[in-house]
Structures are given as C-alpha cells and as structure tokens.
Design a protein around this motif. Structure first.
Motif, PDB file in Angstrom:
ATOM      1  N   ILE A  56     -26.340  87.912 -40.767  1.00 47.82           N
ATOM      2  CA  ILE A  56     -26.231  89.056 -39.861  1.00 47.82           C
ATOM      3  C   ILE A  56     -26.059  90.349 -40.663  1.00 47.82           C
ATOM      4  O   ILE A  56     -26.645  91.384 -40.342  1.00 47.82           O
ATOM      5  CB  ILE A  56     -25.078  88.857 -38.871  1.00 47.82           C
ATOM      6  N   GLY A  57     -25.260  90.281 -41.735  1.00 52.82           N
ATOM      7  CA  GLY A  57     -25.075  91.460 -42.570  1.00 52.82           C
ATOM      8  C   GLY A  57     -26.366  91.942 -43.205  1.00 52.82           C
ATOM      9  O   GLY A  57     -26.669  93.144 -43.206  1.00 52.82           O
ATOM     10  N   TYR A  58     -27.167  91.019 -43.737  1.00 54.10           N
ATOM     11  CA  TYR A  58     -28.437  91.403 -44.359  1.00 54.10           C
ATOM     12  C   TYR A  58     -29.402  92.000 -43.343  1.00 54.10           C
ATOM     13  O   TYR A  58     -30.143  92.933 -43.649  1.00 54.10           O
ATOM     14  CB  TYR A  58     -29.095  90.184 -45.013  1.00 54.10           C
ATOM     15  N   LEU A  59     -29.420  91.451 -42.128  1.00 52.18           N
ATOM     16  CA  LEU A  59     -30.350  91.925 -41.120  1.00 52.18           C
ATOM     17  C   LEU A  59     -29.936  93.267 -40.518  1.00 52.18           C
ATOM     18  O   LEU A  59     -30.755  93.940 -39.892  1.00 52.18           O
ATOM     19  CB  LEU A  59     -30.492  90.882 -40.007  1.00 52.18           C
ATOM     20  N   THR A  60     -28.679  93.673 -40.722  1.00 55.13           N
ATOM     21  CA  THR A  60     -28.222  94.925 -40.106  1.00 55.13           C
ATOM     22  C   THR A  60     -28.958  96.153 -40.628  1.00 55.13           C
ATOM     23  O   THR A  60     -29.412  96.968 -39.785  1.00 55.13           O
ATOM     24  CB  THR A  60     -26.698  95.057 -40.259  1.00 55.13           C
ATOM     25  N   PRO A  61     -29.141  96.435 -41.909  1.00 53.62           N
ATOM     26  CA  PRO A  61     -28.503  95.816 -43.066  1.00 53.62           C
ATOM     27  C   PRO A  61     -27.160  96.481 -43.389  1.00 53.62           C
ATOM     28  O   PRO A  61     -26.975  97.670 -43.156  1.00 53.62           O
ATOM     29  CB  PRO A  61     -29.507  96.095 -44.179  1.00 53.62           C
ATOM     30  N   MET A  62     -26.251  95.647 -43.935  1.00 54.08           N
ATOM     31  CA  MET A  62     -24.976  96.125 -44.443  1.00 54.08           C
ATOM     32  C   MET A  62     -24.984  95.922 -45.956  1.00 54.08           C
ATOM     33  O   MET A  62     -25.135  94.801 -46.432  1.00 54.08           O
ATOM     34  CB  MET A  62     -23.818  95.341 -43.806  1.00 54.08           C
ATOM     35  N   PHE A  63     -24.857  97.005 -46.699  1.00 59.33           N
ATOM     36  CA  PHE A  63     -24.872  96.951 -48.158  1.00 59.33           C
ATOM     37  C   PHE A  63     -23.427  96.880 -48.644  1.00 59.33           C
ATOM     38  O   PHE A  63     -22.631  97.785 -48.396  1.00 59.33           O
ATOM     39  CB  PHE A  63     -25.582  98.176 -48.727  1.00 59.33           C
ATOM     40  N   VAL A  64     -23.085  95.801 -49.344  1.00 65.97           N
ATOM     41  CA  VAL A  64     -21.687  95.489 -49.642  1.00 65.97           C
ATOM     42  C   VAL A  64     -21.391  95.655 -51.124  1.00 65.97           C
ATOM     43  O   VAL A  64     -22.160  95.209 -51.984  1.00 65.97           O
ATOM     44  CB  VAL A  64     -21.352  94.038 -49.206  1.00 65.97           C
ATOM     45  N   SER A  65     -20.267  96.282 -51.417  1.00 59.90           N
ATOM     46  CA  SER A  65     -19.725  96.304 -52.770  1.00 59.90           C
ATOM     47  C   SER A  65     -18.319  95.707 -52.744  1.00 59.90           C
ATOM     48  O   SER A  65     -17.645  95.726 -51.703  1.00 59.90           O
ATOM     49  CB  SER A  65     -19.694  97.732 -53.335  1.00 59.90           C
ATOM     50  N   GLU A 194     -18.213 102.649 -39.418  1.00 57.94           N
ATOM     51  CA  GLU A 194     -19.432 103.448 -39.317  1.00 57.94           C
ATOM     52  C   GLU A 194     -20.642 102.584 -38.970  1.00 57.94           C
ATOM     53  O   GLU A 194     -21.633 103.075 -38.431  1.00 57.94           O
ATOM     54  CB  GLU A 194     -19.681 104.200 -40.619  1.00 57.94           C
ATOM     55  N   ILE A 195     -20.576 101.290 -39.287  1.00 56.00           N
ATOM     56  CA  ILE A 195     -21.658 100.367 -38.943  1.00 56.00           C
ATOM     57  C   ILE A 195     -21.573  99.955 -37.478  1.00 56.00           C
ATOM     58  O   ILE A 195     -22.573  99.945 -36.757  1.00 56.00           O
ATOM     59  CB  ILE A 195     -21.626  99.140 -39.869  1.00 56.00           C
ATOM     60  N   LEU A 196     -20.357  99.621 -37.021  1.00 62.81           N
ATOM     61  CA  LEU A 196     -20.166  99.260 -35.610  1.00 62.81           C
ATOM     62  C   LEU A 196     -18.786  99.732 -35.168  1.00 62.81           C
ATOM     63  O   LEU A 196     -17.781  99.099 -35.498  1.00 62.81           O
ATOM     64  CB  LEU A 196     -20.299  97.748 -35.395  1.00 62.81           C
ATOM     65  N   PRO A 197     -18.705 100.828 -34.425  1.00 64.25           N
ATOM     66  CA  PRO A 197     -17.408 101.302 -33.940  1.00 64.25           C
ATOM     67  C   PRO A 197     -16.794 100.314 -32.953  1.00 64.25           C
ATOM     68  O   PRO A 197     -17.489  99.507 -32.341  1.00 64.25           O
ATOM     69  CB  PRO A 197     -17.757 102.634 -33.234  1.00 64.25           C
TER      70      PRO A 197
END
Length: 243
Positions: A56-65, A194-197
């Motif tokens: 789900i994160g990749y498809l959002t996409p959510m870039f993670v550090s 900021e991705i999903l309030p």
C-alpha cells in the motif's frame, strides 16, 4: 499543470488505491491467518504483515526514510511507543521498522472482515479501552506467550492527533514496562499526516520518516516518570509547532 496532476492523482486514488487497500487488507488478513496457523506467528507478522503495509505504501506512493535502526537489539523485547497522527502510521511502522510487532488495538477491530481474524491469529492484543484492568490483564497474558525479540506496540496518545500536535500520553504502556521490566523503544513518526490526515480519505503521495530513539530502561523510573521521559524524547524530533 499542478492542478491537473492533483486531479489525476485523486482519480487514481478513488478508482484504484482506496478500493485496492480495502481488498488487499481483507486478503492479507486471511493470508496472515493461514501463515500463523501453518507456519508461525513470526512469519505471518514480519513477512505477510510487512508485505501488506509496503504494498500500500509503494502504491501511494510513500517514500520512507529511517534513522536510528542500529539502536534496536533484535533479541530484546520492547514496549514500542510512538506519536499517532494518521492511519499511515500503521503502514509506516509495520512495513519499515523491521522488527516482529504485536499491536495493542481496540477490541472493535476484531470484527473487521479478514483483517480481524488475521490479527487475532498472529497474536495482536485486543483490549477493551473502557476497562483498564481487563486490558492490563489481556496484555500481561499475551506477554507470557510472546518470545524474545518482539515489540509490543502502543500509541500512547490513545487516538490520532487531529491538529498534528502531540497529545498527552496515557500511562498504560509505561505501567506495563515497569511491571515487566521491559525497555521502552520510542519512535517519532514524521510526514504521515500530510499523506493522509485524520478523519479523511484525501490521500496523497508524500515522504515519511521513522526516527528510532535510544531505548529507555525502566530502572530508576516509575510509570509516570517513564511516560514523561518517553514523551519528551518523541517530541524532540517533531517540528516545533507539533510538540
């Protein structure tokens, strides 16, 4: 151009991402149920659960550090606590923290089709938040069944922060840490709001970060002082307006 791209993304989100996320959660719940039944709870949690969250994160996409992963001892059981501003916090921690987690979650989630059965079989801990004593007993009984190298995850604010500011912590996680003499592993989660309030399905792509702080050991602490120390550490990595 920016407006057009934003509109196109919302079409993608409503026609694909959000329906996929619900269907994927239902499917992975039953995969986790089967994995925990026929292989192991650890396999279901770390492999299937992480794959669910990352997809789900990749498809959002959510870039993670990630920062501070070297502070985690993979053989140690922790009480993991973090701030909570978005449903994407769950994806971020489950998909990218990299340890075997058991979530402390409200008992109503047991009723979710597929996901509830999978969570129960994996060993996540359902509690009645209206009955603190029963919740405490459920958590302590679960600890007796959990081996080393597992994180017991709490959102000590109790619910998502609606304005992004860190809310006052509840003491349950810290009482358990003192009673069981387990170190607290504080995490600061950044960018998920900021991705999903909260209380919204207006998802959008963005960057998120996990900051892993030094574990806080319970020696010399009571539950209240351990709670204060954890909240201060988590707040230290938040922007000033969210502390």
């Amino acid at each position: 151009m920016k407006t057009i791209l934003s509109w196109l993304y919302q079409v993608y989100a409503w026609l694909f991402l959000i329906p996929f996320a619900f269907l994927w959660s239902f499917l992975c719940g039953w995969l986790a149920f089967l994995g925990a039944t026929f292989i192991s709870q650890r396999f279901a949690s770390q492999r299937i659960g992480s794959f669910w969250a990352r997809t789900i994160g990749y498809l959002t996409p959510m870039f993670v550090s990630r920062e501070g992963l070297e502070r985690i001892d993979p053989t140690q059981t922790y009480v993991v606590v973090c701030n909570h501003a978005s449903q994407y916090d769950i994806l971020l921690v489950y998909g990218w923290l990299g340890i075997d987690l058991r979530w402390v979650m409200k008992q109503e989630l047991r009723k979710l089709p597929g996901l509830g059965a999978g969570c129960e079989k994996v060993g996540h801990i359902f509690v009645d938040r209206t009955n603190p004593e029963a919740a405490r007993k459920a958590i302590n009984e679960a600890l007796d069944r959990i081996g080393d190298g597992v994180g017991i995850l709490f959102f000590p604010e109790g619910t998502r922060s609606r304005d992004g500011r860190l809310r006052k912590f509840k003491s349950g996680a810290f009482r358990m840490a003192v009673e069981q003499q387990l170190p607290v592993l504080p995490l600061t989660l950044l960018g998920t709001r900021e991705i999903l309030p909260p209380d919204s399905l207006a998802v959008r792509p963005g960057r998120a970060k996990i900051v892993v702080h030094e574990p806080i050991f319970p020696e010399g602490h009571d539950a209240r002082s351990l709670m204060r120390a954890s909240q201060e550490v988590i707040a230290s990595a938040l922007p000033a307006e969210q502390r």
